[in-house]
Design an enzyme around this catalytic site. Structure first.
Site, PDB file in Angstrom:
ATOM      1  N   LEU A  19       0.820  -1.204   0.000  1.00 58.39           N
ATOM      2  CA  LEU A  19       0.000   0.000   0.000  1.00 58.39           C
ATOM      3  C   LEU A  19       0.856   1.257   0.000  1.00 58.39           C
ATOM      4  O   LEU A  19       0.530   2.232  -0.679  1.00 58.39           O
ATOM      5  CB  LEU A  19      -0.932   0.003   1.206  1.00 58.39           C
ATOM      6  N   ASP A  64      15.126   2.456   9.506  1.00 57.95           N
ATOM      7  CA  ASP A  64      14.447   1.443  10.297  1.00 57.95           C
ATOM      8  C   ASP A  64      13.499   2.194  11.218  1.00 57.95           C
ATOM      9  O   ASP A  64      13.925   2.829  12.190  1.00 57.95           O
ATOM     10  CB  ASP A  64      15.466   0.625  11.098  1.00 57.95           C
ATOM     11  N   SER A 144      -6.105   0.287  10.788  1.00 57.54           N
ATOM     12  CA  SER A 144      -6.610  -1.043  10.448  1.00 57.54           C
ATOM     13  C   SER A 144      -8.020  -1.181  10.968  1.00 57.54           C
ATOM     14  O   SER A 144      -8.345  -0.673  12.052  1.00 57.54           O
ATOM     15  CB  SER A 144      -5.730  -2.141  11.055  1.00 57.54           C
ATOM     16  N   TYR A 157      -0.899  -6.293  17.678  1.00 56.03           N
ATOM     17  CA  TYR A 157      -1.197  -5.457  16.501  1.00 56.03           C
ATOM     18  C   TYR A 157      -2.399  -4.567  16.785  1.00 56.03           C
ATOM     19  O   TYR A 157      -2.365  -3.352  16.529  1.00 56.03           O
ATOM     20  CB  TYR A 157      -1.459  -6.372  15.312  1.00 56.03           C
ATOM     21  N   LYS A 161      -2.528  -0.483  16.886  1.00 57.22           N
ATOM     22  CA  LYS A 161      -3.355   0.222  15.906  1.00 57.22           C
ATOM     23  C   LYS A 161      -4.499   0.985  16.577  1.00 57.22           C
ATOM     24  O   LYS A 161      -4.876   2.075  16.123  1.00 57.22           O
ATOM     25  CB  LYS A 161      -3.904  -0.765  14.878  1.00 57.22           C
TER      26      LYS A 161
END
Length: 259
Positions: A19, A64, A144, A157, A161
């Protein structure tokens, strides 16, 4: 709509693939000067060269993003090269699996570092430039749909998010009088490079997994990178008007809908 970002300097984190690369391409097609950042030098240089072939001034800056200093250096490199940053897209993300019971502190910290801390400090550096110049700007955070709760194997995760969704609203509220618009996109199940790797290697899916998965979805397909990228560019552009502090569900399943 054409030339939505003409004259704008856009920094895209995670712009080396998936994306992020799609957003970088869409921004370049709309006239933006694009800076890509991420860890994969080979992929980053390939995408940057592709964007230059489209006629835009594009460059890859390796960083990074789990390291705050390196994340901030991407903004510094953008300012050094172009003198300003007009738009920021936080598209980099880590999706490794973990449940509440088996997530280690190390895995949790990795998700926080990439999915929450990096966007925070990239925004901090970009907003500082915008405020110092007294200039408007736009930021889009790729979040998300799982920020609403997600699946049991995505615990760290989801935690990161969901934090990014809250941060998006907080920063938008804090800087609305600076004319800095900040919005988020809760991306649903989409046909990205990363999702392809996950399905093939983690779920042993075949080459036609996208078609099979799409057949089970309301719209008959997964979310498409080019469609999402175009929407992100719209949010970055003046055509999205005064919208700020919005976290938009980009999905074909409706949160809270039953039956």
């Amino acid at each position: 709509m054409k030339d939505l970002l003409t004259g704008k300097v856009v920094l895209v984190s995670g712009g080396t693939q998936g994306l992020g690369a799609g957003i970088a391409r869409a921004a370049a097609r709309e006239g933006a000067t694009v800076v890509l950042t991420g860890r994969a030098t080979d992929r980053g240089e390939v995408v940057a060269a592709e964007l230059r072939d489209l006629g835009t001034d594009a460059v890859f800056v390796r960083a990074d993003l789990s390291d705050v200093a390196q994340a901030q250096s991407a903004v510094a490199a953008t300012l050094e090269r172009h003198g300003r940053i007009d738009c920021l897209v936080n598209a980099a993300g880590l999706t490794t699996r973990g449940t509440v019971l088996d997530t280690t502190p190390e895995l949790f910290d990795q998700h926080i570092a990439v999915n929450l801390r990096a966007p925070f400090f990239l925004m901090q550096a970009a907003i500082a430039d915008m405020v110092q110049r007294g200039a408007p700007g736009t930021i889009v955070n790729v979040i998300s749909i799982d920020s609403h709760g997600g699946q049991s194997f995505l615990a760290p995760y989801v935690a990161a998010k969901a934090g990014l969704a809250g941060l998006t609203k907080n920063a938008a509220h804090a800087h609305r009088w600076d004319r800095i618009r900040i919005n988020g996109l809760n991306m649903g199940w989409s046909a990205t490079d990363g999702e392809d790797v996950t399905q093939r290697h983690t779920n042993d899916a075949g080459a036609d997994w996208q078609q099979e998965a799409g057949a089970r979805l309301p719209m008959g397909k997964l979310g498409q990178v080019d469609e999402i990228a175009d929407f992100v560019v719209f949010l970055l552009s003046e055509r999205s008007g005064v919208v700020t502090g919005s976290v938009i569900d980009w999905d074909q399943n409706v949160i809270g809908g039953l039956g």
